[in-house]
Write a protein that holds these residues in place. Structure first.
Motif, short mmCIF file in Angstrom:
data_model
loop_
_atom_site.label_atom_id
_atom_site.label_comp_id
_atom_site.label_asym_id
_atom_site.label_seq_id
_atom_site.Cartn_x
_atom_site.Cartn_y
_atom_site.Cartn_z
N TRP A 1 0.82 -1.19 0.00
CA TRP A 1 0.00 0.00 0.00
C TRP A 1 0.86 1.25 0.00
O TRP A 1 1.83 1.37 0.75
N TYR B 1 0.63 5.23 0.71
CA TYR B 1 -0.21 6.30 1.27
C TYR B 1 -0.22 7.52 0.35
O TYR B 1 -1.15 8.32 0.41
N LYS C 1 -2.52 6.20 -2.59
CA LYS C 1 -3.73 5.55 -2.07
C LYS C 1 -4.12 4.34 -2.92
O LYS C 1 -5.28 4.14 -3.29
N PHE D 1 -2.47 0.05 -3.95
CA PHE D 1 -1.43 -0.96 -3.81
C PHE D 1 -0.52 -0.87 -5.04
O PHE D 1 -0.99 -0.92 -6.18
N THR E 1 1.72 -7.00 3.91
CA THR E 1 0.77 -6.36 4.81
C THR E 1 1.35 -5.05 5.35
O THR E 1 2.52 -5.01 5.77
N VAL E 2 0.55 -4.00 5.34
CA VAL E 2 0.95 -2.69 5.88
C VAL E 2 0.04 -2.37 7.06
O VAL E 2 -1.19 -2.37 6.92
N ASN F 1 -4.60 -6.65 3.75
CA ASN F 1 -3.23 -6.21 3.52
C ASN F 1 -2.98 -4.78 3.97
O ASN F 1 -1.83 -4.35 4.05
N LEU F 2 -4.04 -4.03 4.25
CA LEU F 2 -3.91 -2.69 4.82
C LEU F 2 -4.71 -2.63 6.10
O LEU F 2 -5.93 -2.84 6.08
N GLU G 1 -5.63 -0.11 9.20
CA GLU G 1 -5.63 1.33 9.46
C GLU G 1 -4.99 1.68 10.81
O GLU G 1 -4.88 0.85 11.71
N LYS H 1 -11.27 -4.46 8.27
CA LYS H 1 -11.94 -3.27 7.75
C LYS H 1 -13.25 -3.03 8.50
O LYS H 1 -14.00 -3.97 8.79
#
Length: 386
Positions: free
Chosen positions: A284, A286, A289, A291, A319-320, A335-336, A338, A346
């Protein structure tokens, strides 16, 4: 002359690692970028040109003549000489990006620069999180020479087995190593002040175990790996950077990863670093925004500060994880993950800010470090903004 460490255009590219620090305070090799440049230039008068919400913790530049420096690269001897020789109004450029300049920070403007010189040599330049582990061998080699030149290593205890050149192993004062094997044929091994390698460990360089850190009983460590100060590592890791003050104390595998400060990986946490189809791993971004393809076949975990995993956590390839996240639910999280996630999935609820403060205070107190009001303000900014 004041050193001004600039984030330039790179701060956003290194998120989530830079949510809580300037680029200069990331670790790669043995040292942080800041520590490396202070030692290279023999100058500890440091300030930072970074995001406004970080400036209360990381001092703003004084308005005076300064060496303005982008820190996230390894210089050659010739480039170091060029930087030291810069006159007022002169700058160095690498691949069309300014990396060093002698300017006055009073009314800072690049219009002050009257002469720009291109660096022609190929440099190791870190532009995204995956570069930190990808070029960690080069960084360890650079720092090993920088830190050990002219110094004498402590002797390796006879209970250990050394495979390779003795000159490629350096043991700082107070470090303890017993009944372990160390292989320097594959790379240099640096054991920091008061660090400990417990019995039964197997170290295959290049490896840096920094001050007051530990490899727990029976750890299997493949290079190029850096464990920053005041950390504990057990199980199996390969090509991992831990910034410092973090624990992966138990069995479980992590590879090709970067882990921030004040993190804890629960027992038997495993992070995949290779896709089943052997394809390139996406991480990911930032900034965009989305992958993005890293071009790497091996890439595991990028974890921001103060994040935690529960026992038996399984993490997907690439994975971030953001800042102050807690991953504890059954199954593979996305994989993301927050910032301030409470669960790891999520749409999970967020970790309440006051509770995040409370946990951070307890964790940091174990290392005799205080969570300050400035730290809390940084937490709050991240919580409210991202």
């Amino acid at each position: 002359m004041q050193l001004v460490f600039s984030d330039a255009q790179y701060w956003e590219d290194f998120l989530p690692l830079t949510f809580t620090r300037p680029v200069a305070e990331m670790r790669c090799g043995i040292l942080t970028f800041s520590e490396r440049w202070q030692k290279i230039l023999d100058n500890t008068e440091v300030s930072y040109f970074t995001e406004a919400y970080l400036q209360n913790k990381f001092a703003e530049p004084e308005k005076k003549e300064s060496l303005f420096l982008v820190t996230n690269f390894l210089p050659t001897e010739n480039v170091i000489r060029q930087i030291k020789d810069l006159k007022r109004g002169e700058a160095l450029v690498y691949e069309d990006e300014l990396v060093a300049a002698n300017i006055n920070m009073d009314g800072f403007s690049l219009h002050q620069i009257e002469k720009m010189t291109d660096i022609k040599e190929k440099l190791v330049f870190f532009k995204k999180p995956a570069d930190l582990f990808s070029y960690n061998k080069e960084a360890i080699d650079f720092d090993f020479e920088l830190l050990t030149h002219g110094k004498t290593s402590q002797e390796l205890s006879s209970t250990n087995g050394l495979l390779g050149n003795k000159e490629d192993l350096f043991i700082e004062e107070g470090a303890q190593i017993e009944f372990s094997t160390l292989n320097t044929r594959t790379g240099k091994i640096y054991i920091g002040k008061n660090a400990e390698v417990m019995e039964g460990c197997h170290l295959r360089g290049p490896i840096a175990l920094c001050e007051e850190s530990k490899f727990n009983l029976g750890a299997k460590i493949y290079g190029a790996t850096t464990v920053g100060p005041y950390s504990k590592v057990g199980g199996e890791i390969s090509n991992v950077i831990i910034f410092g003050y973090s624990n992966k104390g138990h069995d479980g595998f992590v590879g090709n990863s970067v882990i921030g400060e004040w993190c804890n990986l629960g027992a038997d946490t495993n992070s995949s670093n290779l896709k089943n189809n052997y394809g390139h791993v996406k991480l990911w971004s930032y900034r965009t925004k989305a992958f993005e393809d890293t071009g790497l076949q091996f890439a595991g975990l990028i974890m921001g500060d103060h994040s935690k995993t529960a026992i038996n956590t399984q993490l997907n390839t690439g994975t971030v994880i953001g800042v102050a996240s807690n991953i504890f639910k059954e199954g593979f999280p996305p994989n993301l993950i927050e910032n301030f996630s409470w669960g790891g999935f999520k749409d999970d609820e967020r970790f309440k800010l006051d509770k995040a403060y409370e946990v951070a205070e307890k964790v940091m107190a174990r290392r005799k470090v205080a969570l300050t009001d400035v730290d809390k303000a940084i937490f709050k900014y991240i919580f409210d903004t991202y």
